[in-house]
Design a protein around this motif. Structure first.
Motif, mmCIF file in Angstrom:
data_model
loop_
_atom_site.group_PDB
_atom_site.id
_atom_site.type_symbol
_atom_site.label_atom_id
_atom_site.label_comp_id
_atom_site.label_asym_id
_atom_site.label_seq_id
_atom_site.Cartn_x
_atom_site.Cartn_y
_atom_site.Cartn_z
ATOM 1 N N ALA A 284 7.105 -4.394 -4.994
ATOM 2 C CA ALA A 284 7.161 -5.092 -3.828
ATOM 3 C C ALA A 284 6.530 -4.161 -2.300
ATOM 4 N N ALA A 285 7.579 -2.964 -1.940
ATOM 5 C CA ALA A 285 7.358 -1.855 -1.053
ATOM 6 C C ALA A 285 5.713 -1.945 -0.890
ATOM 7 N N TYR A 286 4.506 -1.875 -1.683
ATOM 8 C CA TYR A 286 3.076 -1.671 -1.536
ATOM 9 C C TYR A 286 2.772 -3.296 -1.042
ATOM 10 N N PHE A 287 2.900 -4.001 -1.422
ATOM 11 C CA PHE A 287 2.474 -5.153 -0.986
ATOM 12 C C PHE A 287 3.223 -5.489 1.006
ATOM 13 N N LEU A 288 4.672 -5.310 1.203
ATOM 14 C CA LEU A 288 4.926 -5.050 2.276
ATOM 15 C C LEU A 288 3.539 -4.296 3.416
ATOM 16 N N VAL A 289 3.753 -2.932 3.043
ATOM 17 C CA VAL A 289 3.183 -1.702 3.913
ATOM 18 C C VAL A 289 1.683 -2.711 3.660
ATOM 19 N N TYR A 290 1.378 -3.136 2.421
ATOM 20 C CA TYR A 290 -0.364 -3.803 2.518
ATOM 21 C C TYR A 290 -0.127 -5.449 3.716
ATOM 22 N N SER A 291 0.683 -6.135 3.345
ATOM 23 C CA SER A 291 0.512 -6.798 4.111
ATOM 24 C C SER A 291 0.904 -6.313 5.672
ATOM 25 N N THR A 292 1.653 -5.322 6.356
ATOM 26 C CA THR A 292 1.620 -5.471 7.293
ATOM 27 C C THR A 292 1.037 -4.287 8.376
#
Length: 366
Positions: free
Chosen positions: A106-114
């Motif tokens: 989930a942290a990776y998805f957040l960084v990726y989407s931001t």
């Protein structure tokens, strides 16, 4: 294993075909090429290997999914493998691994989407949807784990209950064998000793003792066969000893026994068997320790209990047995009464000995 292989095949076909179709609605993403196909197949292969390498399979699938996204391939079908493996990991009680892996992903998805996509808003919307689905899958896995552990606990309790019942049945059989052998062999011993004593002085009086020996030996063989049939087949082939056979028991005891029954009513089979064995063991003790005594057996049927009283007047001739016995007779009778919620008192009374047992009875129904 076959079901796992079918699942992996279905997931592989779905992810590859559906990812090609997803590109039509995500023209800003790359078309799935050979590298993308390889990344899509990592998850299905991991599903095949999850039984032997559960943590490695989950890690490989999540890494492949993150790489697939980072390279710009379409969203959607690629998430099926992580969903399945996260669910299986939680359901199989590897909760800590699953939640940590989910948090990192989930942290990776957040960084990726931001920071790593051209349209952060769209990316943020996707990551929120993915995180929500991930939480739902983890919650479903927790429910499945709880039900799985509940079934395992139920199976464990059922197995323990089965072992306990088997142990109780073995104990019951051991008590039956003890009572059958103790009574009849003691009776045979007493009567054989009496016959030997009378052969020289009064041979005609030895006949009753030999007749008793014959009847007792036939009885012990019959009862042993009945008990062994229970052990062999799980069900008796002849009726279980009950109070309807107390008269036979008195007749072949070889002693002066008076039997009196006060009242009558149907009894549960376990009470019938316990009452019969208590009378049998009491007569055995009287034959062993009080030869020549007069014995009184009284069965009193009360509304709430069956009272069994066996008393003797004490020995009138020297005991013909030198052994004191195993000492298990009275404790065994007391255990039988206690198992039914009753009581048993045994001890000297005047010049003789008395056994009194009280066995509770269920209420009579009309």
């Amino acid at each position: 294993m076959r079901k796992t292989a079918y699942l992996a095949l279905v997931v592989a076909v779905f992810q590859v075909i559906a990812s090609h179709g997803a590109h039509a609605g995500q023209l800003d993403r790359l078309r799935v090429d050979s590298l993308g196909t390889v990344l899509l197949l990592v998850g299905p292969v991991a599903i095949l290997a999850t039984r032997r390498f559960p943590i490695t399979s989950l890690a490989a699938t999540l890494v492949a999914t993150c790489v697939f996204m980072a390279l710009g391939y379409p969203y959607g079908p690629v998430f099926l493998s992580p969903v399945i493996l996260l669910f299986k990991t939680v359901a199989e009680s590897r909760r800590k691994v699953a939640w940590i892996a989910s948090a990192i992903t989930a942290a990776y998805f957040l960084v990726y989407s931001t920071w790593l996509v051209d349209r952060p808003a769209a990316g943020a919307w996707h990551v929120l949807a993915i995180v929500a689905v991930m939480l739902l899958i983890l919650a479903a896995g927790e429910v499945a784990r709880f039900r799985r552990e509940g079934r395992a606990e139920h199976a464990r309790v059922a197995e323990e209950e089965s072992r306990r019942q088997a142990s109780e049945e073995r104990l019951t059989m051991a008590q039956e064998l003890h009572d059958v052998l103790a009574h009849n062999i003691s009776l045979i011993h007493v009567q054989a000793s009496t016959a030997l004593h009378l052969l020289d002085d009064d041979p005609s009086q030895a006949r009753p003792a030999l007749t008793t020996i014959k009847a007792a030996s036939k009885e012990v063989l019959g009862e042993l066969r009945s008990v062994l049939n229970v052990l062999r087949d799980g069900a008796p082939r002849s009726p279980t000893a009950g109070l309807d056979r107390v008269g036979e028991l008195v007749e072949r005891s070889g002693m002066d026994v008076s039997l009196r029954q006060v009242g009558s009513r149907p009894l549960p089979s376990q009470v019938e068997r316990a009452a019969y064995r208590i009378v049998q063991e009491s007569l055995t003790n009287a034959a062993r320790h009080a030869p020549g005594a007069k014995v009184n057996v009284r069965l009193e049927y009360l509304p709430a209990e069956l009272v069994i009283t066996v008393d003797d007047t004490g020995p009138t001739t020297p005991a013909v047995l030198s052994e004191e016995g195993s000492g298990n007779g009275i404790p065994g009778m007391r255990e039988r009464a206690s198992a039914l919620g009753g009581t048993l008192v045994a001890g000297p009374t005047g010049t003789g000995f008395q056994v009194e047992a009280r066995l509770p009875l269920p209420e009579e129904t009309e």
